[in-house]
Enzyme design. Structure first.
Site, mmCIF file in Angstrom:
data_model
loop_
_atom_site.group_PDB
_atom_site.id
_atom_site.type_symbol
_atom_site.label_atom_id
_atom_site.label_comp_id
_atom_site.label_asym_id
_atom_site.label_seq_id
_atom_site.Cartn_x
_atom_site.Cartn_y
_atom_site.Cartn_z
ATOM 1 N N GLU A 259 0.818 -1.226 0.000
ATOM 2 C CA GLU A 259 0.000 0.000 0.000
ATOM 3 C C GLU A 259 0.849 1.273 0.000
ATOM 4 O OE1 GLU A 259 -2.716 -0.363 3.277
ATOM 5 O OE2 GLU A 259 -4.028 -1.682 2.151
ATOM 6 N N GLU B 159 -6.856 -7.840 -0.425
ATOM 7 C CA GLU B 159 -7.183 -7.839 1.005
ATOM 8 C C GLU B 159 -8.610 -7.370 1.208
ATOM 9 O OE1 GLU B 159 -4.757 -5.517 3.656
ATOM 10 O OE2 GLU B 159 -2.923 -6.031 2.578
#
Ligand code: GLA
Length: 636
Positions: A151, A305
C-alpha cells in the site's frame, strides 16, 4: 503473463504472518488452509526485521521452512518484499530515511510505513533486501507471484523529497520562467529566482498554491513508482516467469495515480476496506471492484485484502452478518477479480492489529467464522470455469485522479467531494442494474456508448480533445458541474470554463453560484440540486430542465443537451441529488437486469447474481435466496 503462476482457478487466502507464531502452529496452519480450500497466501509483508536482523545479515531459515511446508500442502505463495516497514536498526542508523510530515515533524519507528522513498539509504536498503529475496526464492516451486512493498501511501516532505522534487520539476518545466508561469507565481510573491528556493508544500501560513500542491502529488506518485520499479526489475531479472504486483489502496492520503501505476504491474491488486457498515459497504465494494478492473484495462486483477468478519467504520468496526463475507467476495469475483484474499489468515495475539478480524479467529477452528470460511472456500472451485469470462460494459464513468487530488483543497468556490460525486453516479447506476467501467480522461473511450464525467475539475487539452472526439464520433457524454474549470496547471479555463469545450456543450458557464449548505434547489420535474449550482448561458444547447427556485438561478438552465457531430453532450450544472440522477438516467434509458440490493453481472455466457436483500430474489428463471448468490447461464 500467466498468473498467479500455477493457479488456474480462483485464488482464495490472504496475508499469512507465520513469524508471529511458534513453528508448531505452522503445520496446523497448512492443515486448516487445506480444509478451507486456501490456495494462495501472501507471506513476508512486514518481515524485514526477521529477515535481516542486522544490516547485511540474513535469516532465511524460518522462511525456507514456511515456504516448504506451504508447498508440501499445495498452497501457493505470493511473496512480499518487506520494505513498507523498515526495521529499527535501519531507522536508527539512517534517521534521515524516516518520513517527514507536512508540518516538518520527522516520525519515528514504532508503527509501520516510516520510510521516505527519496532517501538514498532507504532506496539502497530496499534494493538489497529485494535482491536477497530474489536470489533465494525466485526459483522456489511454491512461488506464484511477487508482492512488492505494501500500500504505497506515506508521502514525505523531507529535504530528500524536496531535492528530488526540484529535479522532477526541472525535467518537467525546463526553465524557471516556465514553472513560474505554470504556477501563476506572480500571485502572493511566489516567483522563484532559483530552483533551490522551491520547497515541498509543507505547512505554511494560509492557503498554499494549488499548482504547487498538485505537482507535488504527481511527483510523489512518480517517486514511489521509481521505488517500486527498482524492486520489480530486480525480481524480474531473477525469474522473468513470475508475475509482480503491489497492492493499491484507496484514501485521500494516497498519492498514487493508479492509471499510471497499472501499466507497471502484471496484475492490479486492490485492498478493499469499505468504511460504512450499512448498504454503503456493498456500494463501496462494487465501486472498488469496478475501479480495479478498469485500472487493469479489463485485464487481470485480484482482490488482495479485505476484512473477513467486520466492516470498518469511523465509530469502530461492525460485525458482518452471516454470509456477508461471501457476498462481499462475490461482488469482487463477479466484477472480474480472480479470487478473494483477506487480511489476515490467523488473528494475532498481540500487536496493533490484534483485534482485526481474520480467517482463523482467536478462538480457533471451532467457530462460526471459520466454518463460513471453509464453506465459501470449498464453493469456489465450482465456479472456476467462469474465471476468464470478460465483464463487458458500454457505460463508463471518468475517473480523474488529478481532479480528486485538486478538489480536495480548501480554496474552491464551495467544498467538492470528488469521491462522493463519482460514488454517487456509480451507486445510482448500480441501483438501476447497470454495470459500468471507469475510464481515464485521456484514455480510449471508443468502446463506450455513454461516458459520464462527474466534476472533472482538472481537464488537460488532451483530455478535452478526447471528449470532443468521443462525442463527435457518436458517443453520449454527460458532464457535471466544474467540468474543465481548470487546466493541468490548475489555471482557470477562461471564457466559459468547460475546458475550452463550450462549442461541444453548446453553453458557457458564466458564474459559480454555491447555495447555502443543506438547502435543496428544486429543478422542474427533475428532483433537486444540492449546494453547488452554476449559471449557464445557452449557446445552441437545449435546456432539459431549469432551476425552479433560488436567487439568480430560478428559471435558468440546470441540465442541457447539445447535439455534436454524431453524438450529444449533456451538461449538469449542479450537484444533483440521487433522485435527480436517477431521473436523468431514466431519460437516457440506462438500465440493466439487476436492481437495488441485487447485483447482476453478465460475463460472456455466465450471469452472476448476488442478493444482498432479506428476501428471495428472482432474476429471469433463477431464484436466489435472501443473502445468497448464484452463478448461472446467461439467458440468450
Ligand atoms: C491494510 C494493510 C494490512 C492491514 C489491513 C487492515 O490493508 O495492507 O497490512 O493493516 O490494512 O488494517
Amino acid at each position: 503473463m500467466d498468473w498467479p503462476r500455477g493457479l488456474d482457478g480462483l485464488s482464495y487466502g490472504g496475508d499469512y504472518n507465520p513469524e508471529q507464531w511458534p513453528e508448531e502452529v505452522w503445520d496446523d496452519d497448512v492443515l486448516l488452509m487445506r480444509e478451507a480450500g486456501v490456495n494462495l497466501v501472501t507471506v513476508g509483508v512486514f518481515s524485514w526485521a526477521r529477515l535481516e536482523p542486522r544490516e547485511g545479515e540474513y535469516d532465511f531459515a524460518w522462511l525456507d521452512t514456511v515456504l516448504d511446508k506451504l508447498h508440501a500442502g499445495g498452497v501457493r505463495v505470493n511473496l512480499a518484499t518487506p520494505t513498507a516497514s523498515p526495521p529499527p536498526w535501519f531507522t536508527l542508523a539512517h534517521p534521515d530515511a524516516l518520513n517527514t510530515r507536512p508540518d516538518g515533524v520527522r516520525q519515528v519507528h514504532g508503527s509501520r510505513d516510516t520510510y521516505d522513498v527519496c532517501a538514498p539509504a532507504y532506496r539502497e536498503a530496499s534494493r538489497r533486501i529485494a535482491a536477497a529475496l530474489a536470489e533465494r526464492y525466485a526459483e522456489h516451486p511454491a512461488l506464484a507471484m511477487w508482492h512488492v512493498h505494501n500500500e504505497y501511501g506515506s508521502a514525505s516532505f523531507s529535504e530528500h523529497a524536496e531535492r528530488a522534487f526540484r529535479e522532477w520539476l526541472e525535467a518537467k518545466y525546463g526553465t524557471l520562467d516556465a514553472l513560474n508561469a505554470a504556477w501563476w507565481g506572480s500571485f502572493w510573491s511566489q516567483h522563484y529566482g532559483e530552483w533551490d528556493q522551491i520547497l515541498a508544500p509543507r505547512a505554511t501560513q494560509y492557503l498554499a498554491n494549488p499548482a504547487h500542491e498538485l505537482d507535488f502529488k504527481r511527483f510523489t506518485s512518480d517517486a514511489m513508482l521509481e521505488h517500486y520499479k527498482e524492486q520489480r526489475d530486480l525480481l524480474r531479472e531473477a525469474n522473468p516467469e513470475v508475475p509482480i504486483t503491489t497492492n493499491f489502496v484507496f484514501g485521500q492520503w494516497v498519492p498514487v495515480d493508479p492509471w499510471k501505476w497499472a501499466e507497471e504491474v502484471d496484475l492490479v491488486a486492490f485492498d478493499s476496506y469499505p468504511s460504512h457498515p450499512d448498504e454503503r459497504a456493498e456500494q463501496q465494494s462494487a465501486l472498488h471492484a469496478d475501479l480495479s478492473r478498469s485500472w487493469a484495462g479489463g485485464g487481470d486483477w485480484l482482490l488482495m485484502e479485505q476484512a473477513a468478519a467486520t466492516v470498518h467504520s469511523k465509530d469502530g468496526s461492525v460485525a458482518k452478518s452471516p454470509g456477508r463475507m461471501a457476498r462481499h467476495s462475490m461482488i469482487h469475483i463477479s466484477r472480474g477479480s480472480k479470487g478473494a484474499l483477506f487480511f489476515q489468515w490467523r488473528a494475532g495475539r498481540g500487536g496493533a492489529e490484534q483485534w482485526h478480524s481474520a480467517l482463523v479467529p482467536h478462538a480457533g477452528k471451532n467457530t462460526r467464522m471459520f466454518r463460513e470460511v471453509v464453506d465459501f472456500g470449498n464453493t469456489l472451485p465450482g465456479i472456476a470455469h467462469t474465471v476468464e469470462a470478460p465483464v463487458e460494459a458500454t457505460v463508463a464513468i471518468l475517473w480523474s485522479t488529478e481532479s480528486w487530488w485538486a478538489t480536495a483543497r480548501p480554496h474552491l468556490p464551495a467544498p467538492v467531494d470528488y469521491l462522493e460525486n463519482v460514488a454517487q453516479i456509480h451507486r445510482v447506476l448500480r441501483d438501476r442494474g447497470v454495470v459500468v467501467d471507469f475510464a481515464s480522461p485521456e484514455g480510449d473511450l471508443s468502446k463506450y456508448s455513454t461516458v459520464i464525467a462527474p466534476t472533472t475539475y482538472v481537464l488537460s487539452k488532451a483530455a478535452a480533445e478526447n471528449l470532443r472526439w468521443f462525442t463527435a464520433g457518436g458517443g453520449r457524454l454527460v458532464a457535471s458541474y466544474l467540468t474543465g474549470a481548470v487546466d493541468e496547471h490548475c489555471q482557470v479555463w477562461l471564457d466559459g470554463y468547460l475546458g475550452g469545450l463550450t462549442d461541444l456543450f453548446g453553453i458557457r458557464v458564466t458564474e459559480h453560484l454555491p447555495q447555502p449548505a443543506g438547502e435543496r434547489r428544486a429543478l422542474w420535474n427533475f428532483g433537486a440540486a444540492e449546494r453547488f449550482c452554476e449559471l449557464v448561458e445557452l449557446r445552441g444547447a437545449q435546456c432539459v430542465t431549469q432551476y425552479a427556485t433560488g436567487e439568480l438561478i430560478e428559471g435558468q438552465p440546470a441540465v442541457t443537451v447539445n447535439p455534436f457531430g454524431e453524438g450529444e453532450a449533456w451538461y449538469v450544472s449542479c450537484k444533483l441529488a440521487d433522485d435527480a440522477w436517477d431521473r436523468l438516467f431514466e431519460e437516457l434509458e440506462l438500465a440493466g437486469p439487476g436492481g437495488r440490493g441485487v447485483d447482476v453481472v453478465d460475463r460472456g455466457e455466465w450471469r452472476f447474481i448476488v442478493n444482498h436483500t432479506e428476501s428471495e430474489a428472482q432474476v429471469g428463471h433463477v431464484i436466489v435466496p435472501a443473502g445468497s448468490w448464484a452463478v448461472d447461464k446467461k439467458p440468450q
